[in-house]
Design a protein around this motif. Structure first.
Motif, PDB file in Angstrom:
ATOM      1  N   SER A 229      -6.756   9.348  -2.228  1.00  0.00           N
ATOM      2  CA  SER A 229      -7.901   8.713  -1.556  1.00  0.00           C
ATOM      3  C   SER A 229      -7.475   8.105  -0.228  1.00  0.00           C
ATOM      4  O   SER A 229      -8.140   8.268   0.801  1.00  0.00           O
ATOM      5  N   SER A 230      -6.347   7.394  -0.230  1.00  0.00           N
ATOM      6  CA  SER A 230      -5.860   6.778   1.007  1.00  0.00           C
ATOM      7  C   SER A 230      -5.377   7.832   1.999  1.00  0.00           C
ATOM      8  O   SER A 230      -5.608   7.711   3.203  1.00  0.00           O
ATOM      9  N   LEU A 231      -4.693   8.860   1.500  1.00  0.00           N
ATOM     10  CA  LEU A 231      -4.150   9.900   2.385  1.00  0.00           C
ATOM     11  C   LEU A 231      -5.270  10.593   3.169  1.00  0.00           C
ATOM     12  O   LEU A 231      -5.184  10.759   4.390  1.00  0.00           O
ATOM     13  N   TYR A 232      -6.311  11.028   2.481  1.00  0.00           N
ATOM     14  CA  TYR A 232      -7.398  11.721   3.169  1.00  0.00           C
ATOM     15  C   TYR A 232      -8.091  10.812   4.182  1.00  0.00           C
ATOM     16  O   TYR A 232      -8.423  11.232   5.295  1.00  0.00           O
ATOM     17  N   SER A 234      -6.790   8.265   5.696  1.00  0.00           N
ATOM     18  CA  SER A 234      -5.862   7.993   6.794  1.00  0.00           C
ATOM     19  C   SER A 234      -5.786   9.176   7.759  1.00  0.00           C
ATOM     20  O   SER A 234      -5.894   9.011   8.980  1.00  0.00           O
ATOM     21  N   LEU A 235      -5.610  10.378   7.221  1.00  0.00           N
ATOM     22  CA  LEU A 235      -5.470  11.553   8.093  1.00  0.00           C
ATOM     23  C   LEU A 235      -6.789  11.914   8.778  1.00  0.00           C
ATOM     24  O   LEU A 235      -6.783  12.496   9.865  1.00  0.00           O
ATOM     25  N   SER A 236      -7.912  11.571   8.174  1.00  0.00           N
ATOM     26  CA  SER A 236      -9.217  11.876   8.786  1.00  0.00           C
ATOM     27  C   SER A 236      -9.344  11.232  10.160  1.00  0.00           C
ATOM     28  O   SER A 236     -10.037  11.757  11.041  1.00  0.00           O
ATOM     29  N   ARG A 237      -8.674  10.092  10.359  1.00  0.00           N
ATOM     30  CA  ARG A 237      -8.776   9.393  11.643  1.00  0.00           C
ATOM     31  C   ARG A 237      -8.186  10.213  12.785  1.00  0.00           C
ATOM     32  O   ARG A 237      -8.433   9.935  13.939  1.00  0.00           O
ATOM     33  N   LYS A 238      -7.363  11.214  12.465  1.00  0.00           N
ATOM     34  CA  LYS A 238      -6.631  11.944  13.503  1.00  0.00           C
ATOM     35  C   LYS A 238      -7.161  13.355  13.735  1.00  0.00           C
ATOM     36  O   LYS A 238      -6.606  14.113  14.523  1.00  0.00           O
ATOM     37  N   VAL A 239      -8.213  13.696  13.018  1.00  0.00           N
ATOM     38  CA  VAL A 239      -8.774  15.042  13.099  1.00  0.00           C
ATOM     39  C   VAL A 239      -9.590  15.193  14.384  1.00  0.00           C
ATOM     40  O   VAL A 239     -10.251  14.249  14.808  1.00  0.00           O
ATOM     41  N   GLN A 243     -15.545  20.311  12.007  1.00  0.00           N
ATOM     42  CA  GLN A 243     -15.523  21.034  10.732  1.00  0.00           C
ATOM     43  C   GLN A 243     -14.328  20.588   9.876  1.00  0.00           C
ATOM     44  O   GLN A 243     -14.444  20.468   8.656  1.00  0.00           O
ATOM     45  N   VAL A 244     -13.195  20.329  10.523  1.00  0.00           N
ATOM     46  CA  VAL A 244     -12.042  19.833   9.768  1.00  0.00           C
ATOM     47  C   VAL A 244     -12.332  18.430   9.228  1.00  0.00           C
ATOM     48  O   VAL A 244     -11.968  18.091   8.095  1.00  0.00           O
ATOM     49  N   LEU A 245     -13.045  17.625  10.014  1.00  0.00           N
ATOM     50  CA  LEU A 245     -13.431  16.299   9.516  1.00  0.00           C
ATOM     51  C   LEU A 245     -14.358  16.429   8.309  1.00  0.00           C
ATOM     52  O   LEU A 245     -14.229  15.690   7.322  1.00  0.00           O
ATOM     53  N   LEU A 249     -13.275  14.726   4.849  1.00  0.00           N
ATOM     54  CA  LEU A 249     -14.165  13.738   4.219  1.00  0.00           C
ATOM     55  C   LEU A 249     -14.726  14.274   2.909  1.00  0.00           C
ATOM     56  O   LEU A 249     -14.879  13.537   1.933  1.00  0.00           O
ATOM     57  N   GLY A 250     -15.005  15.582   2.896  1.00  0.00           N
ATOM     58  CA  GLY A 250     -15.569  16.178   1.676  1.00  0.00           C
ATOM     59  C   GLY A 250     -14.577  16.167   0.527  1.00  0.00           C
ATOM     60  O   GLY A 250     -14.892  15.713  -0.578  1.00  0.00           O
ATOM     61  N   ILE A 251     -13.362  16.649   0.793  1.00  0.00           N
ATOM     62  CA  ILE A 251     -12.360  16.662  -0.280  1.00  0.00           C
ATOM     63  C   ILE A 251     -11.897  15.232  -0.584  1.00  0.00           C
ATOM     64  O   ILE A 251     -11.712  14.868  -1.751  1.00  0.00           O
ATOM     65  N   GLY A 252     -11.739  14.433   0.484  1.00  0.00           N
ATOM     66  CA  GLY A 252     -11.321  13.035   0.263  1.00  0.00           C
ATOM     67  C   GLY A 252     -12.296  12.299  -0.646  1.00  0.00           C
ATOM     68  O   GLY A 252     -11.885  11.492  -1.487  1.00  0.00           O
ATOM     69  N   GLY A 253     -13.581  12.583  -0.492  1.00  0.00           N
ATOM     70  CA  GLY A 253     -14.575  11.951  -1.365  1.00  0.00           C
ATOM     71  C   GLY A 253     -14.366  12.321  -2.821  1.00  0.00           C
ATOM     72  O   GLY A 253     -14.564  11.503  -3.727  1.00  0.00           O
ATOM     73  N   ASP A 254     -13.922  13.551  -3.057  1.00  0.00           N
ATOM     74  CA  ASP A 254     -13.662  13.966  -4.439  1.00  0.00           C
ATOM     75  C   ASP A 254     -12.428  13.247  -4.996  1.00  0.00           C
ATOM     76  O   ASP A 254     -12.385  12.914  -6.186  1.00  0.00           O
TER      77      ASP A 254
END
Ligand SMILES: [Fe+2]
Ligand SMILES: [Fe+2]
Length: 365
Positions: A229-232, A234-239, A243-245, A249-254
């Motif tokens: 949860s934290s990894l996704y 955290s990395l989302s901030r750098k996308v 579409q990658v965001l 966000l989609g997988i991180g939510g899961d």
């Protein structure tokens, strides 16, 4: 690694994929994969909202590290599912012990496993669709898994039989402080060098022993999924690419959905009727009388510091900073839990290479 193409190979890989890749022979392909309104993957809801879809090298590095993390997750969850998930026939003592924590526990384990397999397969397929190399860890599948009845005799990437399970998340998510502001948290329970799966059928012979193994697994489930949860996040901030965001966000939510279930599940291991339970030096106490930092039914993140100490407390996923939640931090976290006991130097080198590249990514705009 066999799939690590040099940067100069990228455009060739992209062309060859577009020309003859997995999607190119299908009837769906009309004009390019993602490039315009007639893209094979365009959806009606996107037509007025295409946004900036530039796929950068940083995006590729982020998705590659996430693909590696998902292959690792899929490997460990598969080991749990073989022994503790839904199976045909009468349940083994490990399944029964997991079902003591929640009658639907075996289904949740099977579902979580299917999710991780889907995450890994999707991320690698998406990387290929963008002309970027996917991640292949098959060559590192050398570890011996459980020999208990039900476990497949196949090589594993991860080792669930000597775990140091970091249980500080249990306290962190019940506290009002945030590791990104320097807060530290004690272990809820010290679980060091323990197995989270029955290693052989002999581990299933004593009721307290198998319950302690199941409880160790329950906390490990939470440990893994809070890390994801934290990894996704955290990395989302750098996308850079929208579409990658959408993907992170989609997988991180899961991952957050998984974490929530395991918070509740682990909490059931530290309250009656399961707790207290002990075996050979490891005790899962009854936490119901130990105050709010231990209260089992506080399953949602308690509001904490966020962004700035002067702002009101907010219920959030944490940590989110590179230092505690980025790719390198994740490799350190997984390594310190002894998940890779027995792995080769080359395996660690590959993980570090992928993590360094992901942490070096920057949002471009
Ligand atoms: Fe996942
Ligand atoms: Fe996960």
């Amino acid at each position: 690694m066999e799939n690590s193409a040099a940067p100069g190979q990228r455009s060739t890989a992209r062309r060859s994929f577009l020309k003859g890749g997995v999607f190119a022979s299908g009837a769906l392909v009309t004009s390019g994969l993602f490039g315009g309104a007639a893209s094979a993957f365009a959806r009606p809801a996107d037509e007025d909202d295409r946004g900036d879809n530039e796929f950068t090298d940083g995006d590729a590095a982020i998705l590659r590290f996430l693909a590696a993390a998902e292959l690792i997750e899929a490997d460990l969850w598969t080991q749990y599912a073989e022994l503790g998930g839904n199976t045909n026939g009468s349940p083994n003592p490990y399944q029964k012990a997991l079902q003591n924590l929640d009658g639907d526990g075996s289904q949740y384990i099977t579902s979580n496993t299917l999710d991780e397999v889907s995450h890994a397969a999707f991320l690698n397929a998406y990387l290929e669709s963008q002309g970027a190399e996917p991640v292949d860890l098959e060559g590192f599948r050398n570890l011996q898994g459980s020999r208990a009845t039900g476990a497949k005799n196949i090589g594993r990437l991860t080792n669930l039989m000597n775990l140091n399970v970091d249980t500080s998340w249990y306290i962190r998510y019940r506290s009002t402080t945030n590791p990104d502001f320097g807060a530290t948290f004690p272990q809820a329970i010290t679980i060091s060098n323990r197995t989270a799966i029955p290693r052989t059928d002999a581990d299933m012979g004593n009721a307290n022993h198998i319950q302690v193994i199941a409880n160790t697994a329950a906390f490990h489930f939470g440990t893994i999924e809070q890390g994801g949860s934290s990894l996704y996040a955290s990395l989302s901030r750098k996308v850079t690419s929208e579409q990658v965001l959408e993907i992170t966000l989609g997988i991180g939510g899961d991952e957050v959905a998984h974490f929530l279930e395991w918070v509740d599940f682990a909490g059931n291991g530290v309250q009656p009727p399961v707790a207290p339970v002990s075996f050979q030096g490891l005790t899962f106490p009854d936490f119901t009388k130990k105050g709010p930092l231990f209260q089992p039914n506080l399953i949602f993140p308690v509001p904490s510091e966020f962004i700035h100490p002067k702002l009101p407390h907010c219920a959030v996923i944490r940590p989110l900073t590179d230092k505690f939640a980025g790719a390198r931090a994740t490799v350190a976290f997984l390594t310190n839990m002894n998940l890779f006991a027995g792995q080769s130097k080359q395996f660690f080198a590959e993980l570090h290479r992928l993590a360094d590249a992901a942490d070096a990514a920057h949002r471009q705009g």
